[in-house]
Write a protein that holds these residues in place. Structure first.
Motif, short mmCIF file in Angstrom:
data_model
loop_
_atom_site.label_atom_id
_atom_site.label_comp_id
_atom_site.label_asym_id
_atom_site.label_seq_id
_atom_site.Cartn_x
_atom_site.Cartn_y
_atom_site.Cartn_z
N PRO A 123 0.80 -1.23 0.00
CA PRO A 123 0.00 0.00 0.00
C PRO A 123 0.83 1.28 0.00
CG PRO A 123 -0.17 -1.15 2.12
CD PRO A 123 0.51 -2.07 1.17
N ALA A 124 2.12 1.19 0.31
CA ALA A 124 2.95 2.40 0.27
C ALA A 124 3.30 2.78 -1.17
CB ALA A 124 4.22 2.19 1.08
N LEU A 125 2.96 1.90 -2.14
CA LEU A 125 3.20 2.21 -3.54
C LEU A 125 1.89 2.68 -4.18
CD1 LEU A 125 5.24 -0.99 -4.42
CD2 LEU A 125 6.17 1.30 -4.05
N ALA A 126 2.00 3.64 -5.12
CA ALA A 126 0.80 4.12 -5.81
C ALA A 126 0.20 2.97 -6.62
CB ALA A 126 1.17 5.27 -6.74
N ARG A 127 -1.11 3.01 -6.80
CA ARG A 127 -1.79 1.93 -7.53
C ARG A 127 -1.14 1.67 -8.89
NH1 ARG A 127 -4.38 -1.23 -4.96
NH2 ARG A 127 -6.22 -0.06 -4.40
N GLN A 128 -0.87 2.74 -9.63
CA GLN A 128 -0.24 2.60 -10.97
C GLN A 128 1.07 1.84 -10.87
OE1 GLN A 128 0.42 6.61 -12.21
NE2 GLN A 128 -1.29 6.55 -13.66
N ALA A 129 1.85 2.15 -9.80
CA ALA A 129 3.14 1.49 -9.63
C ALA A 129 2.93 0.03 -9.27
CB ALA A 129 3.95 2.20 -8.55
N GLN A 130 1.93 -0.26 -8.44
CA GLN A 130 1.63 -1.64 -8.06
C GLN A 130 1.32 -2.47 -9.31
OE1 GLN A 130 -1.74 -1.29 -5.45
NE2 GLN A 130 -0.57 -0.52 -3.72
N VAL A 131 0.50 -1.90 -10.17
CA VAL A 131 0.09 -2.61 -11.38
C VAL A 131 1.30 -2.86 -12.28
CG1 VAL A 131 -1.27 -2.39 -13.48
CG2 VAL A 131 -2.28 -1.73 -11.30
N ALA A 132 2.10 -1.82 -12.48
CA ALA A 132 3.26 -1.94 -13.36
C ALA A 132 4.26 -2.95 -12.81
CB ALA A 132 3.92 -0.58 -13.55
N LEU A 133 4.52 -2.88 -11.50
CA LEU A 133 5.49 -3.79 -10.89
C LEU A 133 5.02 -5.23 -10.96
CD1 LEU A 133 6.92 -2.34 -7.56
CD2 LEU A 133 8.12 -2.73 -9.70
N THR A 134 3.73 -5.45 -10.75
CA THR A 134 3.19 -6.81 -10.78
C THR A 134 3.39 -7.41 -12.17
OG1 THR A 134 1.61 -6.24 -9.07
CG2 THR A 134 1.13 -8.20 -10.38
N LEU A 135 3.06 -6.63 -13.21
CA LEU A 135 3.24 -7.13 -14.57
C LEU A 135 4.72 -7.40 -14.85
CD1 LEU A 135 0.98 -5.18 -17.08
CD2 LEU A 135 1.01 -7.63 -16.61
N ARG A 136 5.55 -6.47 -14.40
CA ARG A 136 6.96 -6.54 -14.71
C ARG A 136 7.64 -7.67 -13.92
NH1 ARG A 136 11.28 -4.35 -17.79
NH2 ARG A 136 12.77 -5.74 -16.89
N LEU A 137 7.44 -7.71 -12.61
CA LEU A 137 8.20 -8.63 -11.77
C LEU A 137 7.52 -9.99 -11.61
CD1 LEU A 137 9.50 -6.22 -9.00
CD2 LEU A 137 10.67 -6.98 -11.06
N VAL A 138 6.21 -10.01 -11.48
CA VAL A 138 5.54 -11.30 -11.27
C VAL A 138 5.25 -12.00 -12.59
CG1 VAL A 138 3.68 -12.50 -10.06
CG2 VAL A 138 4.48 -10.31 -9.18
N CYS A 139 4.86 -11.23 -13.61
CA CYS A 139 4.53 -11.84 -14.90
C CYS A 139 5.72 -11.80 -15.87
CB CYS A 139 3.34 -11.14 -15.55
SG CYS A 139 1.89 -11.10 -14.50
N GLY A 140 6.77 -11.04 -15.56
CA GLY A 140 7.93 -10.98 -16.44
C GLY A 140 7.66 -10.27 -17.76
N VAL A 141 6.71 -9.34 -17.79
CA VAL A 141 6.39 -8.61 -19.01
C VAL A 141 7.38 -7.46 -19.19
CG1 VAL A 141 4.60 -7.28 -20.21
CG2 VAL A 141 3.96 -9.20 -18.75
N GLY A 142 7.83 -7.23 -20.40
CA GLY A 142 8.77 -6.16 -20.68
C GLY A 142 8.13 -4.79 -20.51
N THR A 143 8.96 -3.78 -20.16
CA THR A 143 8.44 -2.44 -19.92
C THR A 143 7.73 -1.87 -21.14
OG1 THR A 143 10.29 -2.14 -18.42
CG2 THR A 143 9.09 -0.17 -19.01
N GLY A 144 8.25 -2.17 -22.33
CA GLY A 144 7.63 -1.66 -23.57
C GLY A 144 6.19 -2.14 -23.70
N ASP A 145 5.96 -3.42 -23.42
CA ASP A 145 4.61 -3.96 -23.53
C ASP A 145 3.69 -3.41 -22.45
OD1 ASP A 145 5.06 -5.37 -25.79
OD2 ASP A 145 5.40 -7.30 -24.82
N ILE A 146 4.24 -3.20 -21.25
CA ILE A 146 3.41 -2.63 -20.17
C ILE A 146 2.98 -1.22 -20.57
CG2 ILE A 146 3.28 -2.04 -17.72
CD1 ILE A 146 5.53 -4.02 -17.20
N ALA A 147 3.94 -0.46 -21.13
CA ALA A 147 3.64 0.91 -21.55
C ALA A 147 2.52 0.91 -22.59
CB ALA A 147 4.90 1.56 -22.11
N LYS A 148 2.61 -0.03 -23.55
CA LYS A 148 1.58 -0.11 -24.59
C LYS A 148 0.21 -0.41 -23.99
CE LYS A 148 4.33 -1.76 -28.29
NZ LYS A 148 4.85 -3.08 -28.65
N ALA A 149 0.16 -1.33 -23.03
CA ALA A 149 -1.12 -1.73 -22.44
C ALA A 149 -1.76 -0.56 -21.70
CB ALA A 149 -0.93 -2.91 -21.50
#
Lengths: 420, 114
Positions: A123-149
């Motif tokens: 909860p100390a992270l902003a919602r947007q950051a939580q979403v981005a980190l989850t995709l990036r670190l838990v799902c292993g999605v590249g930053t470029g694809d997260i940005a597109k989504a």
């Protein structure tokens, strides 16, 4: 194709497969040793690269996840040793001597994926950051694809991810599953992030956007993973049910030209029966625990819609009762608005109009196009076309999604000229 | 153990002589609660009201706090806590909320060793 080419393809396939299946597990285990998510991610990426050569040379290991974890951990320890003076100042998530390096199989490697998920959704992270980190670190999605989504530029998304990782390290957000007292609230944050991922993919314009379809897949996989890790949490089941029941109708949400179709106009025979069955069973499981929360309740409502023969033949009385319960656990004006639709089906549009009036007075939904859209629809059903037209125009001025604007414009044309 | 600054915000001017009796009583109990949660108080100060503040930007000296706002820093303290979760638990227990205020938690900076 030569035998060598075949072998190379097999190795590539094994690595890709391991990326899809084991990324979260490998990263979660490596983060323990690295003490820093950034370093852990680097080492895991290196391990996947190293696997391409090593597996071609020595054969694909029996347990790819264990091989990758051991390799990534070793790389992390090398870096820590090399930069000992600097890293001595860095907070370690666990003491290095807790780490056994030569575990022969992955049964011995502690499963840290829950720690990873709860850290990304802290909860100390902003919602947007939580979403981005989850995709990036838990799902292993590249930053470029997260940005597109999420329709932002890659540098913006990269900065967001970097900032969040720095905060985790500088503020010492712990790498830990929250204790029982905090768990309900913290789990709710995780479920909210996954649900947000799903809706981001789901509401995307149909067809064109494959990246967003991937996001839907990631949301479903994450929920299944969470259910395997927390089998006794009814709300995890509730979320998986809700996603499956919503996704079962994905193909019929729009017509061939990409226009939105109302639930009552959708082709029910094209809904995904297997997904509906699974969703319905999960809802039943969740209700059997007697501890239903907002996801299980929403899923129960979705299940009644998904199993009804037609819009008119839907069990609106039960849906209304479920909305009453939902409003108790989740007193949100959006729930109240959806409940008003159910009221209109049970007690008629006039009764629902009173609920809408209360929501308009409340003011929290001013700016949400769905409020005037529902209002307009009730007025249309009450045969008050002039007032309906005013409300449709108000909805149009607030909607930003092209498919929804087109839908509202068509309804407006209908009430202006009933002959068309 | 990592250290965190906790900045205490209250409605301007944040006068320590005007706090409620409940807040004052709860403040007495606070240090013991901090220890119970696994933290340790390092230092803490209350400030005179923001009407006594003077701000300096280069050569420009102005009366009042650096940023004009409805809420002002009324005090600050430094704690040690094993991680952010404990620091946030300590922050949540801070009794300033009894008077409608809140706190900001910031990790202290320690320069990396050469």
């Amino acid at each position: 194709m030569s035998v060598g080419d075949n072998a190379a393809t097999a190795v590539e396939r094994a690595v890709t497969d391991a990326h899809r299946r084991e990324w979260a597990f490998v990263l979660a285990a490596t983060a323990r040793v690295a003490g820093d998510l950034d370093l852990a991610e680097e080492c895991v990426q290196d391990a996947y690269l190293a696997a391409l050569d090593a597996w071609a040379r020595d054969g694909i290991p029996r347990k790819p996840g264990a091989w990758l974890t051991t390799t990534a951990k070793r790389k992390a320890l090398d870096v820590l040793r090399r930069e000992q003076v600097f890293r001595a100042k860095m907070p370690l998530l666990v003491e290095p001597d807790e780490v056994a390096m030569d575990e022969p199989d992955d049964d011995a490697i502690p499963d840290d994926r829950l720690r990873l998920i709860f850290t990304c959704c802290h909860p100390a992270l902003a919602r947007q950051a939580q979403v981005a980190l989850t995709l990036r670190l838990v799902c292993g999605v590249g930053t470029g694809d997260i940005a597109k989504a999420f329709l932002v530029s890659e540098p913006t998304m990269a900065a967001r991810v970097t900032r969040a990782k720095k905060k985790i390290s500088a503020a010492r957000i712990p790498y830990r599953v929250p204790d029982a007292g905090e768990l309900p609230e913290r789990l709710d944050a995780v479920l909210t992030v996954i649900h947000l991922l799903y809706t981001t993919g789901h509401t995307a314009a149909s067809g064109a956007d494959l990246v967003r379809a991937d996001v839907v897949g990631h949301a479903l996989n994450l929920t299944r993973m969470l259910m395997a890790l927390m089998p006794d949490e009814p709300e995890v089941r509730g979320l998986l049910a809700l996603l499956l029941l919503t996704d079962a109708r994905r193909a019929t949400r729009t017509d061939a030209r990409g226009r939105l179709l109302r639930l009552e106009d959708q082709d029910r025979s094209a809904w995904d029966r297997a997904a509906i069955e699974e969703g319905r069973d999960l809802v039943a499981d969740a209700f059997r625990t007697g501890r239903v929360g907002r996801y299980a309740l929403q899923a129960a409502i979705a299940a009644l819609h998904a199993t009804a023969d037609s819009y008119a033949a839907t069990d609106w009385r039960r849906i209304l009762r479920l909305y009453d319960d939902l409003l108790k656990v989740w007193p949100s004006p959006v729930v109240a608005l959806n409940r008003a639709v159910a009221v209109s089906m049970v007690h008629g549009p006039q009764a629902a109009l009173d609920e809408i009036e209360a929501l308009r007075q409340d003011g929290r939904l001013n700016g949400y196009h769905y409020l005037p859209a529902v209002h307009a629809d009730l007025l249309r059903r009450l045969d008050r076309p002039e007032e309906a037209a005013v409300a449709y125009r108000a909805a149009l001025s607030l909607a930003d999604n092209e498919a929804e604007r087109e839908f509202l414009a068509a309804r407006l044309a209908e009430v202006l000229d009933p002959a068309s | 153990m990592p250290q965190y600054a906790v900045l205490v915000y209250q409605a301007a001017p944040g006068d320590p002589m005007q706090i409620s009796p409940e807040y004052e009583a709860a403040l007495e109990r606070y240090p013991a609660q901090v220890e119970e949660l696994g933290g340790r108080g390092v230092a803490g100060y209350a400030l005179q009201p923001s009407t006594t503040a003077t701000s300096v930007r280069g050569d420009l000296v102005t009366d009042g706090p650096f940023i004009e706002a409805k809420e002002v820093v009324a005090g600050f303290f430094v704690i040690e806590a094993p991680d952010l979760d404990v620091a946030l638990k300590i922050a949540k227990l801070n009794p300033v909320h009894l008077d409608g205020g809140g706190v900001e938690v910031r990790p202290l900076f320690t320069p990396p060793a050469e």
